[in-house]
Design a protein around this motif. Structure first.
Motif, PDB file in Angstrom:
ATOM      1  N   ALA A   1       0.831  -1.207   0.000  1.00 34.86           N
ATOM      2  CA  ALA A   1       0.000   0.000   0.000  1.00 34.86           C
ATOM      3  C   ALA A   1       0.868   1.260   0.000  1.00 34.86           C
ATOM      4  CB  ALA A   1      -0.927  -0.005   1.214  1.00 34.86           C
TER       5      ALA A   1
ATOM      6  N   THR B   1       4.229  -4.703  12.733  1.00 35.80           N
ATOM      7  CA  THR B   1       4.128  -4.090  14.065  1.00 35.80           C
ATOM      8  C   THR B   1       2.720  -3.531  14.236  1.00 35.80           C
ATOM      9  OG1 THR B   1       4.642  -1.828  13.374  1.00 35.80           O
ATOM     10  CG2 THR B   1       6.523  -3.259  13.881  1.00 35.80           C
TER      11      THR B   1
ATOM     12  N   GLU C   1      10.816   2.812   5.766  1.00 33.11           N
ATOM     13  CA  GLU C   1      10.601   1.366   5.998  1.00 33.11           C
ATOM     14  C   GLU C   1      11.648   0.871   6.986  1.00 33.11           C
ATOM     15  OE1 GLU C   1       8.523  -1.280   5.136  1.00 33.11           O
ATOM     16  OE2 GLU C   1       9.940  -2.312   6.454  1.00 33.11           O
TER      17      GLU C   1
ATOM     18  N   PHE D   1      -4.053  -7.776  -1.606  1.00 34.39           N
ATOM     19  CA  PHE D   1      -3.164  -6.881  -2.370  1.00 34.39           C
ATOM     20  C   PHE D   1      -3.980  -5.865  -3.165  1.00 34.39           C
ATOM     21  CE2 PHE D   1       0.520  -9.975  -2.054  1.00 34.39           C
ATOM     22  CZ  PHE D   1       1.234  -9.135  -1.214  1.00 34.39           C
TER      23      PHE D   1
ATOM     24  N   ASN E   1       0.174 -13.654  -5.392  1.00 34.63           N
ATOM     25  CA  ASN E   1      -1.174 -13.609  -5.982  1.00 34.63           C
ATOM     26  C   ASN E   1      -1.594 -12.131  -5.898  1.00 34.63           C
ATOM     27  OD1 ASN E   1      -4.380 -14.981  -4.861  1.00 34.63           O
ATOM     28  ND2 ASN E   1      -3.798 -13.983  -6.769  1.00 34.63           N
TER      29      ASN E   1
ATOM     30  N   VAL F   1      10.166   4.194  12.272  1.00 34.61           N
ATOM     31  CA  VAL F   1       9.397   5.343  12.761  1.00 34.61           C
ATOM     32  C   VAL F   1       9.007   5.055  14.205  1.00 34.61           C
ATOM     33  CG1 VAL F   1       7.334   6.749  12.468  1.00 34.61           C
ATOM     34  CG2 VAL F   1       8.541   5.892  10.461  1.00 34.61           C
TER      35      VAL F   1
ATOM     36  N   GLU G   1      -3.615  -2.711   4.962  1.00 35.12           N
ATOM     37  CA  GLU G   1      -4.103  -3.665   5.967  1.00 35.12           C
ATOM     38  C   GLU G   1      -4.399  -3.037   7.322  1.00 35.12           C
ATOM     39  OE1 GLU G   1      -1.760  -7.295   5.936  1.00 35.12           O
ATOM     40  OE2 GLU G   1      -2.445  -7.737   7.970  1.00 35.12           O
TER      41      GLU G   1
HETATM   42  C1  LIG Z   1       2.663 -15.369   4.121  1.00 33.52           C
HETATM   43  C2  LIG Z   1       1.719 -14.366   3.496  1.00 33.52           C
HETATM   44  C3  LIG Z   1       1.272 -14.572   2.202  1.00 33.52           C
HETATM   45  C4  LIG Z   1       0.359 -13.669   1.621  1.00 33.52           C
HETATM   46  N1  LIG Z   1      -0.009 -13.877   0.345  1.00 33.52           N
HETATM   47  C5  LIG Z   1      -0.891 -13.013  -0.236  1.00 33.52           C
HETATM   48  C6  LIG Z   1      -1.254 -13.150  -1.600  1.00 33.52           C
HETATM   49  O1  LIG Z   1      -0.715 -14.010  -2.325  1.00 33.52           O
HETATM   50  N2  LIG Z   1      -2.192 -12.283  -2.100  1.00 33.52           N
HETATM   51  C7  LIG Z   1      -2.744 -11.286  -1.336  1.00 33.52           C
HETATM   52  O2  LIG Z   1      -3.582 -10.531  -1.842  1.00 33.52           O
HETATM   53  N3  LIG Z   1      -2.364 -11.102  -0.058  1.00 33.52           N
HETATM   54  C8  LIG Z   1      -1.448 -11.924   0.496  1.00 33.52           C
HETATM   55  N4  LIG Z   1      -1.050 -11.712   1.788  1.00 33.52           N
HETATM   56  C9  LIG Z   1      -1.563 -10.523   2.500  1.00 33.52           C
HETATM   57  C10 LIG Z   1      -0.791  -9.272   2.011  1.00 33.52           C
HETATM   58  O3  LIG Z   1       0.587  -9.543   2.050  1.00 33.52           O
HETATM   59  C11 LIG Z   1      -1.105  -8.050   2.867  1.00 33.52           C
HETATM   60  O4  LIG Z   1      -2.501  -7.864   2.938  1.00 33.52           O
HETATM   61  C12 LIG Z   1      -0.456  -6.806   2.279  1.00 33.52           C
HETATM   62  O5  LIG Z   1       0.944  -6.982   2.220  1.00 33.52           O
HETATM   63  C13 LIG Z   1      -0.776  -5.576   3.107  1.00 33.52           C
HETATM   64  O6  LIG Z   1      -0.072  -4.493   2.566  1.00 33.52           O
HETATM   65  P1  LIG Z   1       0.303  -3.240   3.466  1.00 33.52           P
HETATM   66  O7  LIG Z   1       1.173  -2.385   2.627  1.00 33.52           O
HETATM   67  O8  LIG Z   1      -0.915  -2.668   4.069  1.00 33.52           O
HETATM   68  O9  LIG Z   1       1.144  -3.843   4.678  1.00 33.52           O
HETATM   69  P2  LIG Z   1       2.614  -4.568   4.627  1.00 33.52           P
HETATM   70  O10 LIG Z   1       2.831  -5.207   3.319  1.00 33.52           O
HETATM   71  O11 LIG Z   1       2.645  -5.415   5.854  1.00 33.52           O
HETATM   72  O12 LIG Z   1       3.605  -3.360   4.779  1.00 33.52           O
HETATM   73  C14 LIG Z   1       3.770  -2.633   5.960  1.00 33.52           C
HETATM   74  C15 LIG Z   1       5.203  -2.206   6.043  1.00 33.52           C
HETATM   75  O13 LIG Z   1       5.382  -1.313   7.159  1.00 33.52           O
HETATM   76  C16 LIG Z   1       6.605  -1.603   7.763  1.00 33.52           C
HETATM   77  N5  LIG Z   1       6.572  -1.070   9.140  1.00 33.52           N
HETATM   78  C17 LIG Z   1       5.827  -1.488  10.186  1.00 33.52           C
HETATM   79  N6  LIG Z   1       6.067  -0.722  11.270  1.00 33.52           N
HETATM   80  C18 LIG Z   1       6.985   0.219  10.891  1.00 33.52           C
HETATM   81  C19 LIG Z   1       7.626   1.296  11.571  1.00 33.52           C
HETATM   82  N7  LIG Z   1       7.367   1.576  12.859  1.00 33.52           N
HETATM   83  N8  LIG Z   1       8.529   2.038  10.888  1.00 33.52           N
HETATM   84  C20 LIG Z   1       8.810   1.784   9.584  1.00 33.52           C
HETATM   85  N9  LIG Z   1       8.228   0.773   8.891  1.00 33.52           N
HETATM   86  C21 LIG Z   1       7.311   0.010   9.541  1.00 33.52           C
HETATM   87  C22 LIG Z   1       6.703  -3.124   7.705  1.00 33.52           C
HETATM   88  O14 LIG Z   1       8.026  -3.565   7.823  1.00 33.52           O
HETATM   89  C23 LIG Z   1       6.131  -3.384   6.310  1.00 33.52           C
HETATM   90  O15 LIG Z   1       7.121  -3.413   5.309  1.00 33.52           O
HETATM   91  C24 LIG Z   1      -0.114 -12.571   2.383  1.00 33.52           C
HETATM   92  C25 LIG Z   1       0.359 -12.359   3.676  1.00 33.52           C
HETATM   93  C26 LIG Z   1       1.263 -13.233   4.233  1.00 33.52           C
HETATM   94  C27 LIG Z   1       1.765 -12.979   5.636  1.00 33.52           C
END
Ligand SMILES: Cc1cc2nc3c(=O)[nH]c(=O)nc-3n(C[C@H](O)[C@H](O)[C@H](O)COP(=O)(O)OP(=O)(O)OC[C@H]3O[C@@H](n4cnc5c(N)ncnc54)[C@H](O)[C@@H]3O)c2cc1C
Length: 385
Positions: A13, A168, A32, A371, A50, A130, A358
Motif C-alpha cells: 500500500a 508491528t 521502511e 493486495f 497472488n 518510525v 491492511e
Molecule cells: C505469508 C503471506 C502470504 C500472503 N499472500 C498473499 C497473496 O498471495 N495475495 C494477497 O492478496 N495477499 C497476500 N497476503 C496478505 C498481504 O501480504 C497483505 O494484505 C499486504 O501486504 C498488506 O499491505 P500493506 O502495505 O498494508 O502492509 P505490509 O505489506 O505489511 O507493509 C507494511 C510495512 O510497514 C513496515 N513497518 C511497520 N512498522 C513500521 C515502523 N514503525 N517504521 C517503519 N516501517 C514500519 C513493515 O516492515 C512493512 O514493510 C499474504 C500475507 C502473508 C503474511
C-alpha cells in the motif's frame, strides 16, 4: 529536505501510494524499518505473489462498513494493476477462481514497484524505524535516523500478522494517539485449532469440501494439521469464524451421499469401508470410529442413519482458537472506516493524516483481494495528497 508527504511503511500500500503521488509531482518519502521494502510481497503466494483477482467486489471483503471499500476499488481496479504488470512484462497466469499469480517470482512485483518509485522520484529510506508522529504546523515523524517533516502523513504500516518479517502494531498506536477508533483486531486467513486431538493423526490429509461459517460458504480444500485444519477452505472461513461457534463442513460436495448410503443400507461392511469409497481411508476410519463407532450400516437404526447423512452434509467442527499472528496472512479489524473518508482515506478528525492497506478495517478473502485493497487504497490516498 522538504517533503509533501511521508509514507510510513514500504509495503504494497505504501509503495503504491507513493508512486501515485510522485507521478503527480509530489515529493514523497517512504520510510521502511526493514532493510528492504516489500518483504510481505516477496513471501506472498508461495513466492509467486497472488497480486490481484479478476473478480473483485465489495462482497469479497470484511469490514464493519461493507460499502467503504467500493469507491477505492472502483477507482483502481484489478485490470488497472494487471495493465501495469503487463507493461513491465511480468509473466502471470490465472491459477484458480480468478487468482492472478506471477509465473516466475514475486520479487518481480517489488522490482516493478521500485522502478515506478524511481520514475516518480519517490525517496525511500530503508532500515529506518518510525518511533513517533506529532502534529505542529506540519506532521513531525520521529525516526531512528532523525525527524522528518511533511504536511501529510500516510500510515501504511500493515497489520500484526507475520511479525518475523517486520509487522508491528505501530499503525494502530498512531491511530489511537490521534483519537481514532480501532475495530478489535484478530489473526485471520489462518489455520484453526480443533478442540480435542481425535483428528491429529490425519495431519497432511487433504479433501475438497464446502466450509461454511456465518452464512459464507467456500468450496475448496481442507488440509488436516497436527493441531486442527488448514487449507484454503479453512483460511477463507477463518475470516468469519467466531470462538464457540462451530464451522460446518459439507464433506461430500461431489457425491449424493443419501443415494450411496441407501444403496448400502443393509451392508455388513464396517462404515469406514463404505466411506473410503469417497474419502481417503484414514479420514474415513477416523470419522467412522469417532462419530459412529464404525458400525456397519445394517446395525444402525433409522435415527443413526439419518444422523450419519446429516453429518456428512454438515459436519459441525468446534475450533478453540487460531494459529495466531505468527501464521496468519492478515489482521482482521483495524482503524475504523467510520474515521476515514472512503474517497481519500484521510482521517476525518486529523486533516493530513491518512491510513491505507491492511491497517484499515478492510480485510479481503484469500485469493489476491488483500493486495488489491493495498493497491486501490494506496491509489486513492496517492491521488488525494
Ligand atoms: C505469508 C503471506 C502470504 C500472503 N499472500 C498473499 C497473496 O498471495 N495475495 C494477497 O492478496 N495477499 C497476500 N497476503 C496478505 C498481504 O501480504 C497483505 O494484505 C499486504 O501486504 C498488506 O499491505 P500493506 O502495505 O498494508 O502492509 P505490509 O505489506 O505489511 O507493509 C507494511 C510495512 O510497514 C513496515 N513497518 C511497520 N512498522 C513500521 C515502523 N514503525 N517504521 C517503519 N516501517 C514500519 C513493515 O516492515 C512493512 O514493510 C499474504 C500475507 C502473508 C503474511
Amino acid at each position: 529536505m522538504n517533503f509533501d508527504a511521508i509514507v510510513i511503511g514500504g509495503g504494497a500500500a505504501g509503495l503504491f501510494c507513493a508512486i501515485t503521488a510522485g507521478k503527480r509531482g509530489k515529493r514523497v518519502l517512504v520510510i521502511e524499518h526493514n532493510q528492504e521494502v516489500g518483504r510481505k510481497i516477496i513471501i506472498s503466494g508461495g513466492g509467486r505473489c497472488n497480486f490481484t483477482n479478476l473478480n473483485v467486489t465489495a462482497e469479497n471483503f470484511i469490514s464493519q462498513n461493507p460499502h467503504f471499500c467500493k469507491s477505492a476499488l472502483a477507482g483502481f481496479t484489478p485490470q488497472d494493476f494487471t495493465e501495469l504488470v503487463r507493461k513491465h512484462k511480468i509473466a502471470y497466469y490465472e491459477k484458480t477462481l480468478g487468482q492472478l499469480f506471477c509465473r516466475e517470482s514475486s520479487r518481480l512485483i517489488v522490482d516493478m514497484l521500485l522502478t515506478e518509485c524511481d520514475k516518480a522520484k519517490v525517496q525511500i529510506k530503508t532500515g529506518c524505524s518510525v518511533t513517533g508522529v506529532s502534529r505542529g504546523d506540519d506532521y513531525q515523524v520521529e525516526t531512528s535516523q532523525g525527524i522528518f517533516t511533511a504536511a501529510k502523513v500516510i500510515v501504511a504500516c500493515g497489520g500484526l500478522s507475520f511479525p518475523k518479517i517486520g509487522a508491528t502494531g505501530f499503525g494502530y498506536d498512531i491511530a489511537r494517539q490521534f483519537g481514532l477508533k480501532i475495530v478489535e483486531t484478530r489473526p485471520s486467513l489462518v489455520a484453526l485449532v480443533m478442540e480435542g486431538k481425535a483428528y491429529a493423526p490425519l495431519a497432511g490429509i487433504s479433501m475438497e469440501v464446502v466450509a461454511s461459517s456465518d452464512d459464507h460458504a467456500f468450496r475448496e480444500n481442507i488440509v488436516f494439521t497436527h493441531r486442527g485444519m488448514s487449507g484454503p477452505a479453512v483460511l477463507q472461513v477463518s475470516n468469519y469464524w467466531r470462538a464457540g461457534v462451530p464451522v460446518s463442513f459439507h464433506l461430500t460436495p461431489e457425491t449424493d451421499v443419501t443415494k450411496l448410503l441407501t444403496a448400502n443400507r443393509t451392508s455388513r461392511k464396517n462404515l469406514n469401508n463404505i466411506l473410503s469409497e469417497i474419502f481417503p481411508l484414514r479420514f474415513a476410519t477416523a470419522f467412522a470410529e469417532r462419530e459412529f463407532d464404525n458400525k456397519p450400516l445394517y446395525q444402525m437404526n433409522d435415527r443413526e442413519f439419518d444422523e450419519l447423512i446429516e453429518k456428512l452434509n454438515g459436519w459441525q467442527v468446534k475450533f478453540s482458537t487460531t494459529e495466531g499472528y505468527d501464521r496468519a496472512e492478515v489482521t482482521l479489524g483495524g482503524v475504523s472506516t467510520r474515521e476515514l473518508s472512503s474517497k481519500t482515506m484521510e482521517s476525518k478528525k486529523m486533516p493530513g493524516l491518512y491510513f491505507i492497506g491492511e491497517v484499515v478495517d478492510v480485510t479481503g478473502w484469500l485469493g489476491g483481494y488483500n493486495f488489491q485493497w493495498a493497491w486501490s487504497s494506496g491509489f486513492a490516498a496517492g491521488n488525494a495528497i
